[in-house]
Design a protein around this motif. Structure first.
Motif, short mmCIF file in Angstrom:
data_model
loop_
_atom_site.label_atom_id
_atom_site.label_comp_id
_atom_site.label_asym_id
_atom_site.label_seq_id
_atom_site.Cartn_x
_atom_site.Cartn_y
_atom_site.Cartn_z
N LEU A 17 -13.21 56.69 25.10
CA LEU A 17 -13.39 55.97 23.84
C LEU A 17 -13.38 54.46 24.05
O LEU A 17 -14.08 53.73 23.37
CB LEU A 17 -12.27 56.39 22.87
CG LEU A 17 -12.32 55.90 21.45
CD1 LEU A 17 -13.50 56.52 20.71
CD2 LEU A 17 -11.03 56.27 20.72
N ILE A 18 -12.56 53.99 25.01
CA ILE A 18 -12.50 52.56 25.29
C ILE A 18 -13.00 52.22 26.70
O ILE A 18 -13.02 51.06 27.09
CB ILE A 18 -11.09 51.98 25.07
CG1 ILE A 18 -10.07 52.57 26.05
CG2 ILE A 18 -10.65 52.17 23.64
CD1 ILE A 18 -8.74 51.85 26.06
N GLY A 19 -13.36 53.27 27.46
CA GLY A 19 -13.98 53.04 28.76
C GLY A 19 -13.05 52.71 29.90
O GLY A 19 -13.46 52.01 30.83
N ARG A 20 -11.80 53.19 29.85
CA ARG A 20 -10.89 52.92 30.96
C ARG A 20 -9.68 53.84 30.93
O ARG A 20 -9.50 54.62 30.00
CB ARG A 20 -10.43 51.46 30.96
CG ARG A 20 -9.55 51.07 29.80
CD ARG A 20 -9.10 49.62 29.94
NE ARG A 20 -8.06 49.28 29.01
CZ ARG A 20 -6.77 49.57 29.14
NH1 ARG A 20 -6.34 50.22 30.19
NH2 ARG A 20 -5.89 49.20 28.24
N VAL A 21 -8.81 53.73 31.94
CA VAL A 21 -7.58 54.49 32.03
C VAL A 21 -6.46 53.72 31.33
O VAL A 21 -6.33 52.51 31.50
CB VAL A 21 -7.20 54.75 33.51
CG1 VAL A 21 -5.84 55.41 33.64
CG2 VAL A 21 -8.27 55.60 34.19
N VAL A 22 -5.66 54.44 30.55
CA VAL A 22 -4.52 53.85 29.83
C VAL A 22 -3.25 54.45 30.44
O VAL A 22 -3.08 55.68 30.45
CB VAL A 22 -4.58 54.15 28.32
CG1 VAL A 22 -3.39 53.54 27.61
CG2 VAL A 22 -5.88 53.63 27.72
N GLU A 23 -2.39 53.62 30.95
CA GLU A 23 -1.15 54.07 31.59
C GLU A 23 -0.17 54.62 30.56
O GLU A 23 -0.17 54.20 29.40
CB GLU A 23 -0.48 52.91 32.35
CG GLU A 23 -1.32 52.34 33.47
CD GLU A 23 -1.58 53.35 34.58
OE1 GLU A 23 -0.68 54.17 34.89
OE2 GLU A 23 -2.69 53.32 35.14
N ARG A 24 0.70 55.55 30.98
CA ARG A 24 1.74 56.08 30.09
C ARG A 24 2.64 54.92 29.67
O ARG A 24 3.05 54.10 30.46
CB ARG A 24 2.57 57.14 30.80
CG ARG A 24 3.68 57.71 29.91
CD ARG A 24 4.20 59.01 30.45
NE ARG A 24 5.42 59.53 29.89
CZ ARG A 24 5.67 59.80 28.62
NH1 ARG A 24 4.79 59.54 27.71
NH2 ARG A 24 6.82 60.31 28.24
N GLY A 25 2.91 54.83 28.38
CA GLY A 25 3.75 53.76 27.83
C GLY A 25 2.97 52.52 27.44
O GLY A 25 3.50 51.64 26.78
N GLU A 26 1.72 52.44 27.85
CA GLU A 26 0.89 51.27 27.53
C GLU A 26 0.45 51.32 26.07
O GLU A 26 0.13 52.37 25.53
CB GLU A 26 -0.33 51.24 28.44
CG GLU A 26 -1.22 50.03 28.23
CD GLU A 26 -2.41 50.00 29.18
OE1 GLU A 26 -3.29 49.14 28.95
OE2 GLU A 26 -2.47 50.80 30.13
N VAL A 27 0.44 50.16 25.43
CA VAL A 27 -0.01 50.03 24.05
C VAL A 27 -1.40 49.40 24.06
O VAL A 27 -1.62 48.40 24.74
CB VAL A 27 0.96 49.16 23.22
CG1 VAL A 27 0.43 48.92 21.82
CG2 VAL A 27 2.33 49.82 23.16
N ILE A 28 -2.31 50.02 23.33
CA ILE A 28 -3.67 49.49 23.22
C ILE A 28 -3.97 49.16 21.77
O ILE A 28 -3.42 49.76 20.85
CB ILE A 28 -4.72 50.48 23.77
CG1 ILE A 28 -4.66 51.82 23.03
CG2 ILE A 28 -4.58 50.65 25.27
CD1 ILE A 28 -5.80 52.77 23.36
N THR A 29 -4.82 48.19 21.58
CA THR A 29 -5.32 47.84 20.25
C THR A 29 -6.73 48.40 20.16
O THR A 29 -7.54 48.18 21.05
CB THR A 29 -5.34 46.31 20.07
OG1 THR A 29 -4.01 45.82 20.24
CG2 THR A 29 -5.84 45.95 18.68
N VAL A 30 -6.97 49.14 19.08
CA VAL A 30 -8.27 49.77 18.90
C VAL A 30 -8.86 49.38 17.55
O VAL A 30 -8.17 48.84 16.69
CB VAL A 30 -8.17 51.31 19.00
CG1 VAL A 30 -7.75 51.73 20.40
CG2 VAL A 30 -7.23 51.87 17.96
N THR A 31 -10.12 49.67 17.39
CA THR A 31 -10.77 49.44 16.10
C THR A 31 -10.36 50.56 15.14
O THR A 31 -9.83 51.60 15.56
CB THR A 31 -12.30 49.45 16.25
OG1 THR A 31 -12.70 50.76 16.63
CG2 THR A 31 -12.77 48.42 17.27
#
Length: 80
Positions: A17-31
């Motif tokens: 959906l965002i084109g990358r790996v997200v680490e456990r515990g990492e916070v991402i901002t999405v649309t």
């Protein structure tokens, strides 16, 4: 913009959906469009409540431009 934290018991997740790996515990901002996809995946993604611009997933608006990008905010939401 909505923020989500990776809480998956599997650890890091590849998120096309965002084109990358997200680490456990990492916070991402999405649309808001991307948030609609993450909202139902409660075993892997937790909305970060109280973050500026964070909405209840039930309040996320309908479809928008699917080309919206996402940004990462590391460290925010830790221990939340």
């Amino acid at each position: 913009m909505p923020k989500y934290k990776n809480i998956s018991p599997l650890g890091a997740l590849e998120l096309p959906l965002i084109g990358r790996v997200v680490e456990r515990g990492e916070v991402i901002t999405v649309t808001t469009t991307q948030a609609r996809h993450l909202a139902g995946q409660t075993d892997a993604w937790q909305p970060v409540k109280g973050a500026p611009g964070t909405q209840d997933p039930a309040e996320v608006p309908g479809p928008q431009d699917a080309a919206d990008g996402a940004t990462t905010t590391q460290g925010e939401g830790e221990g939340a």
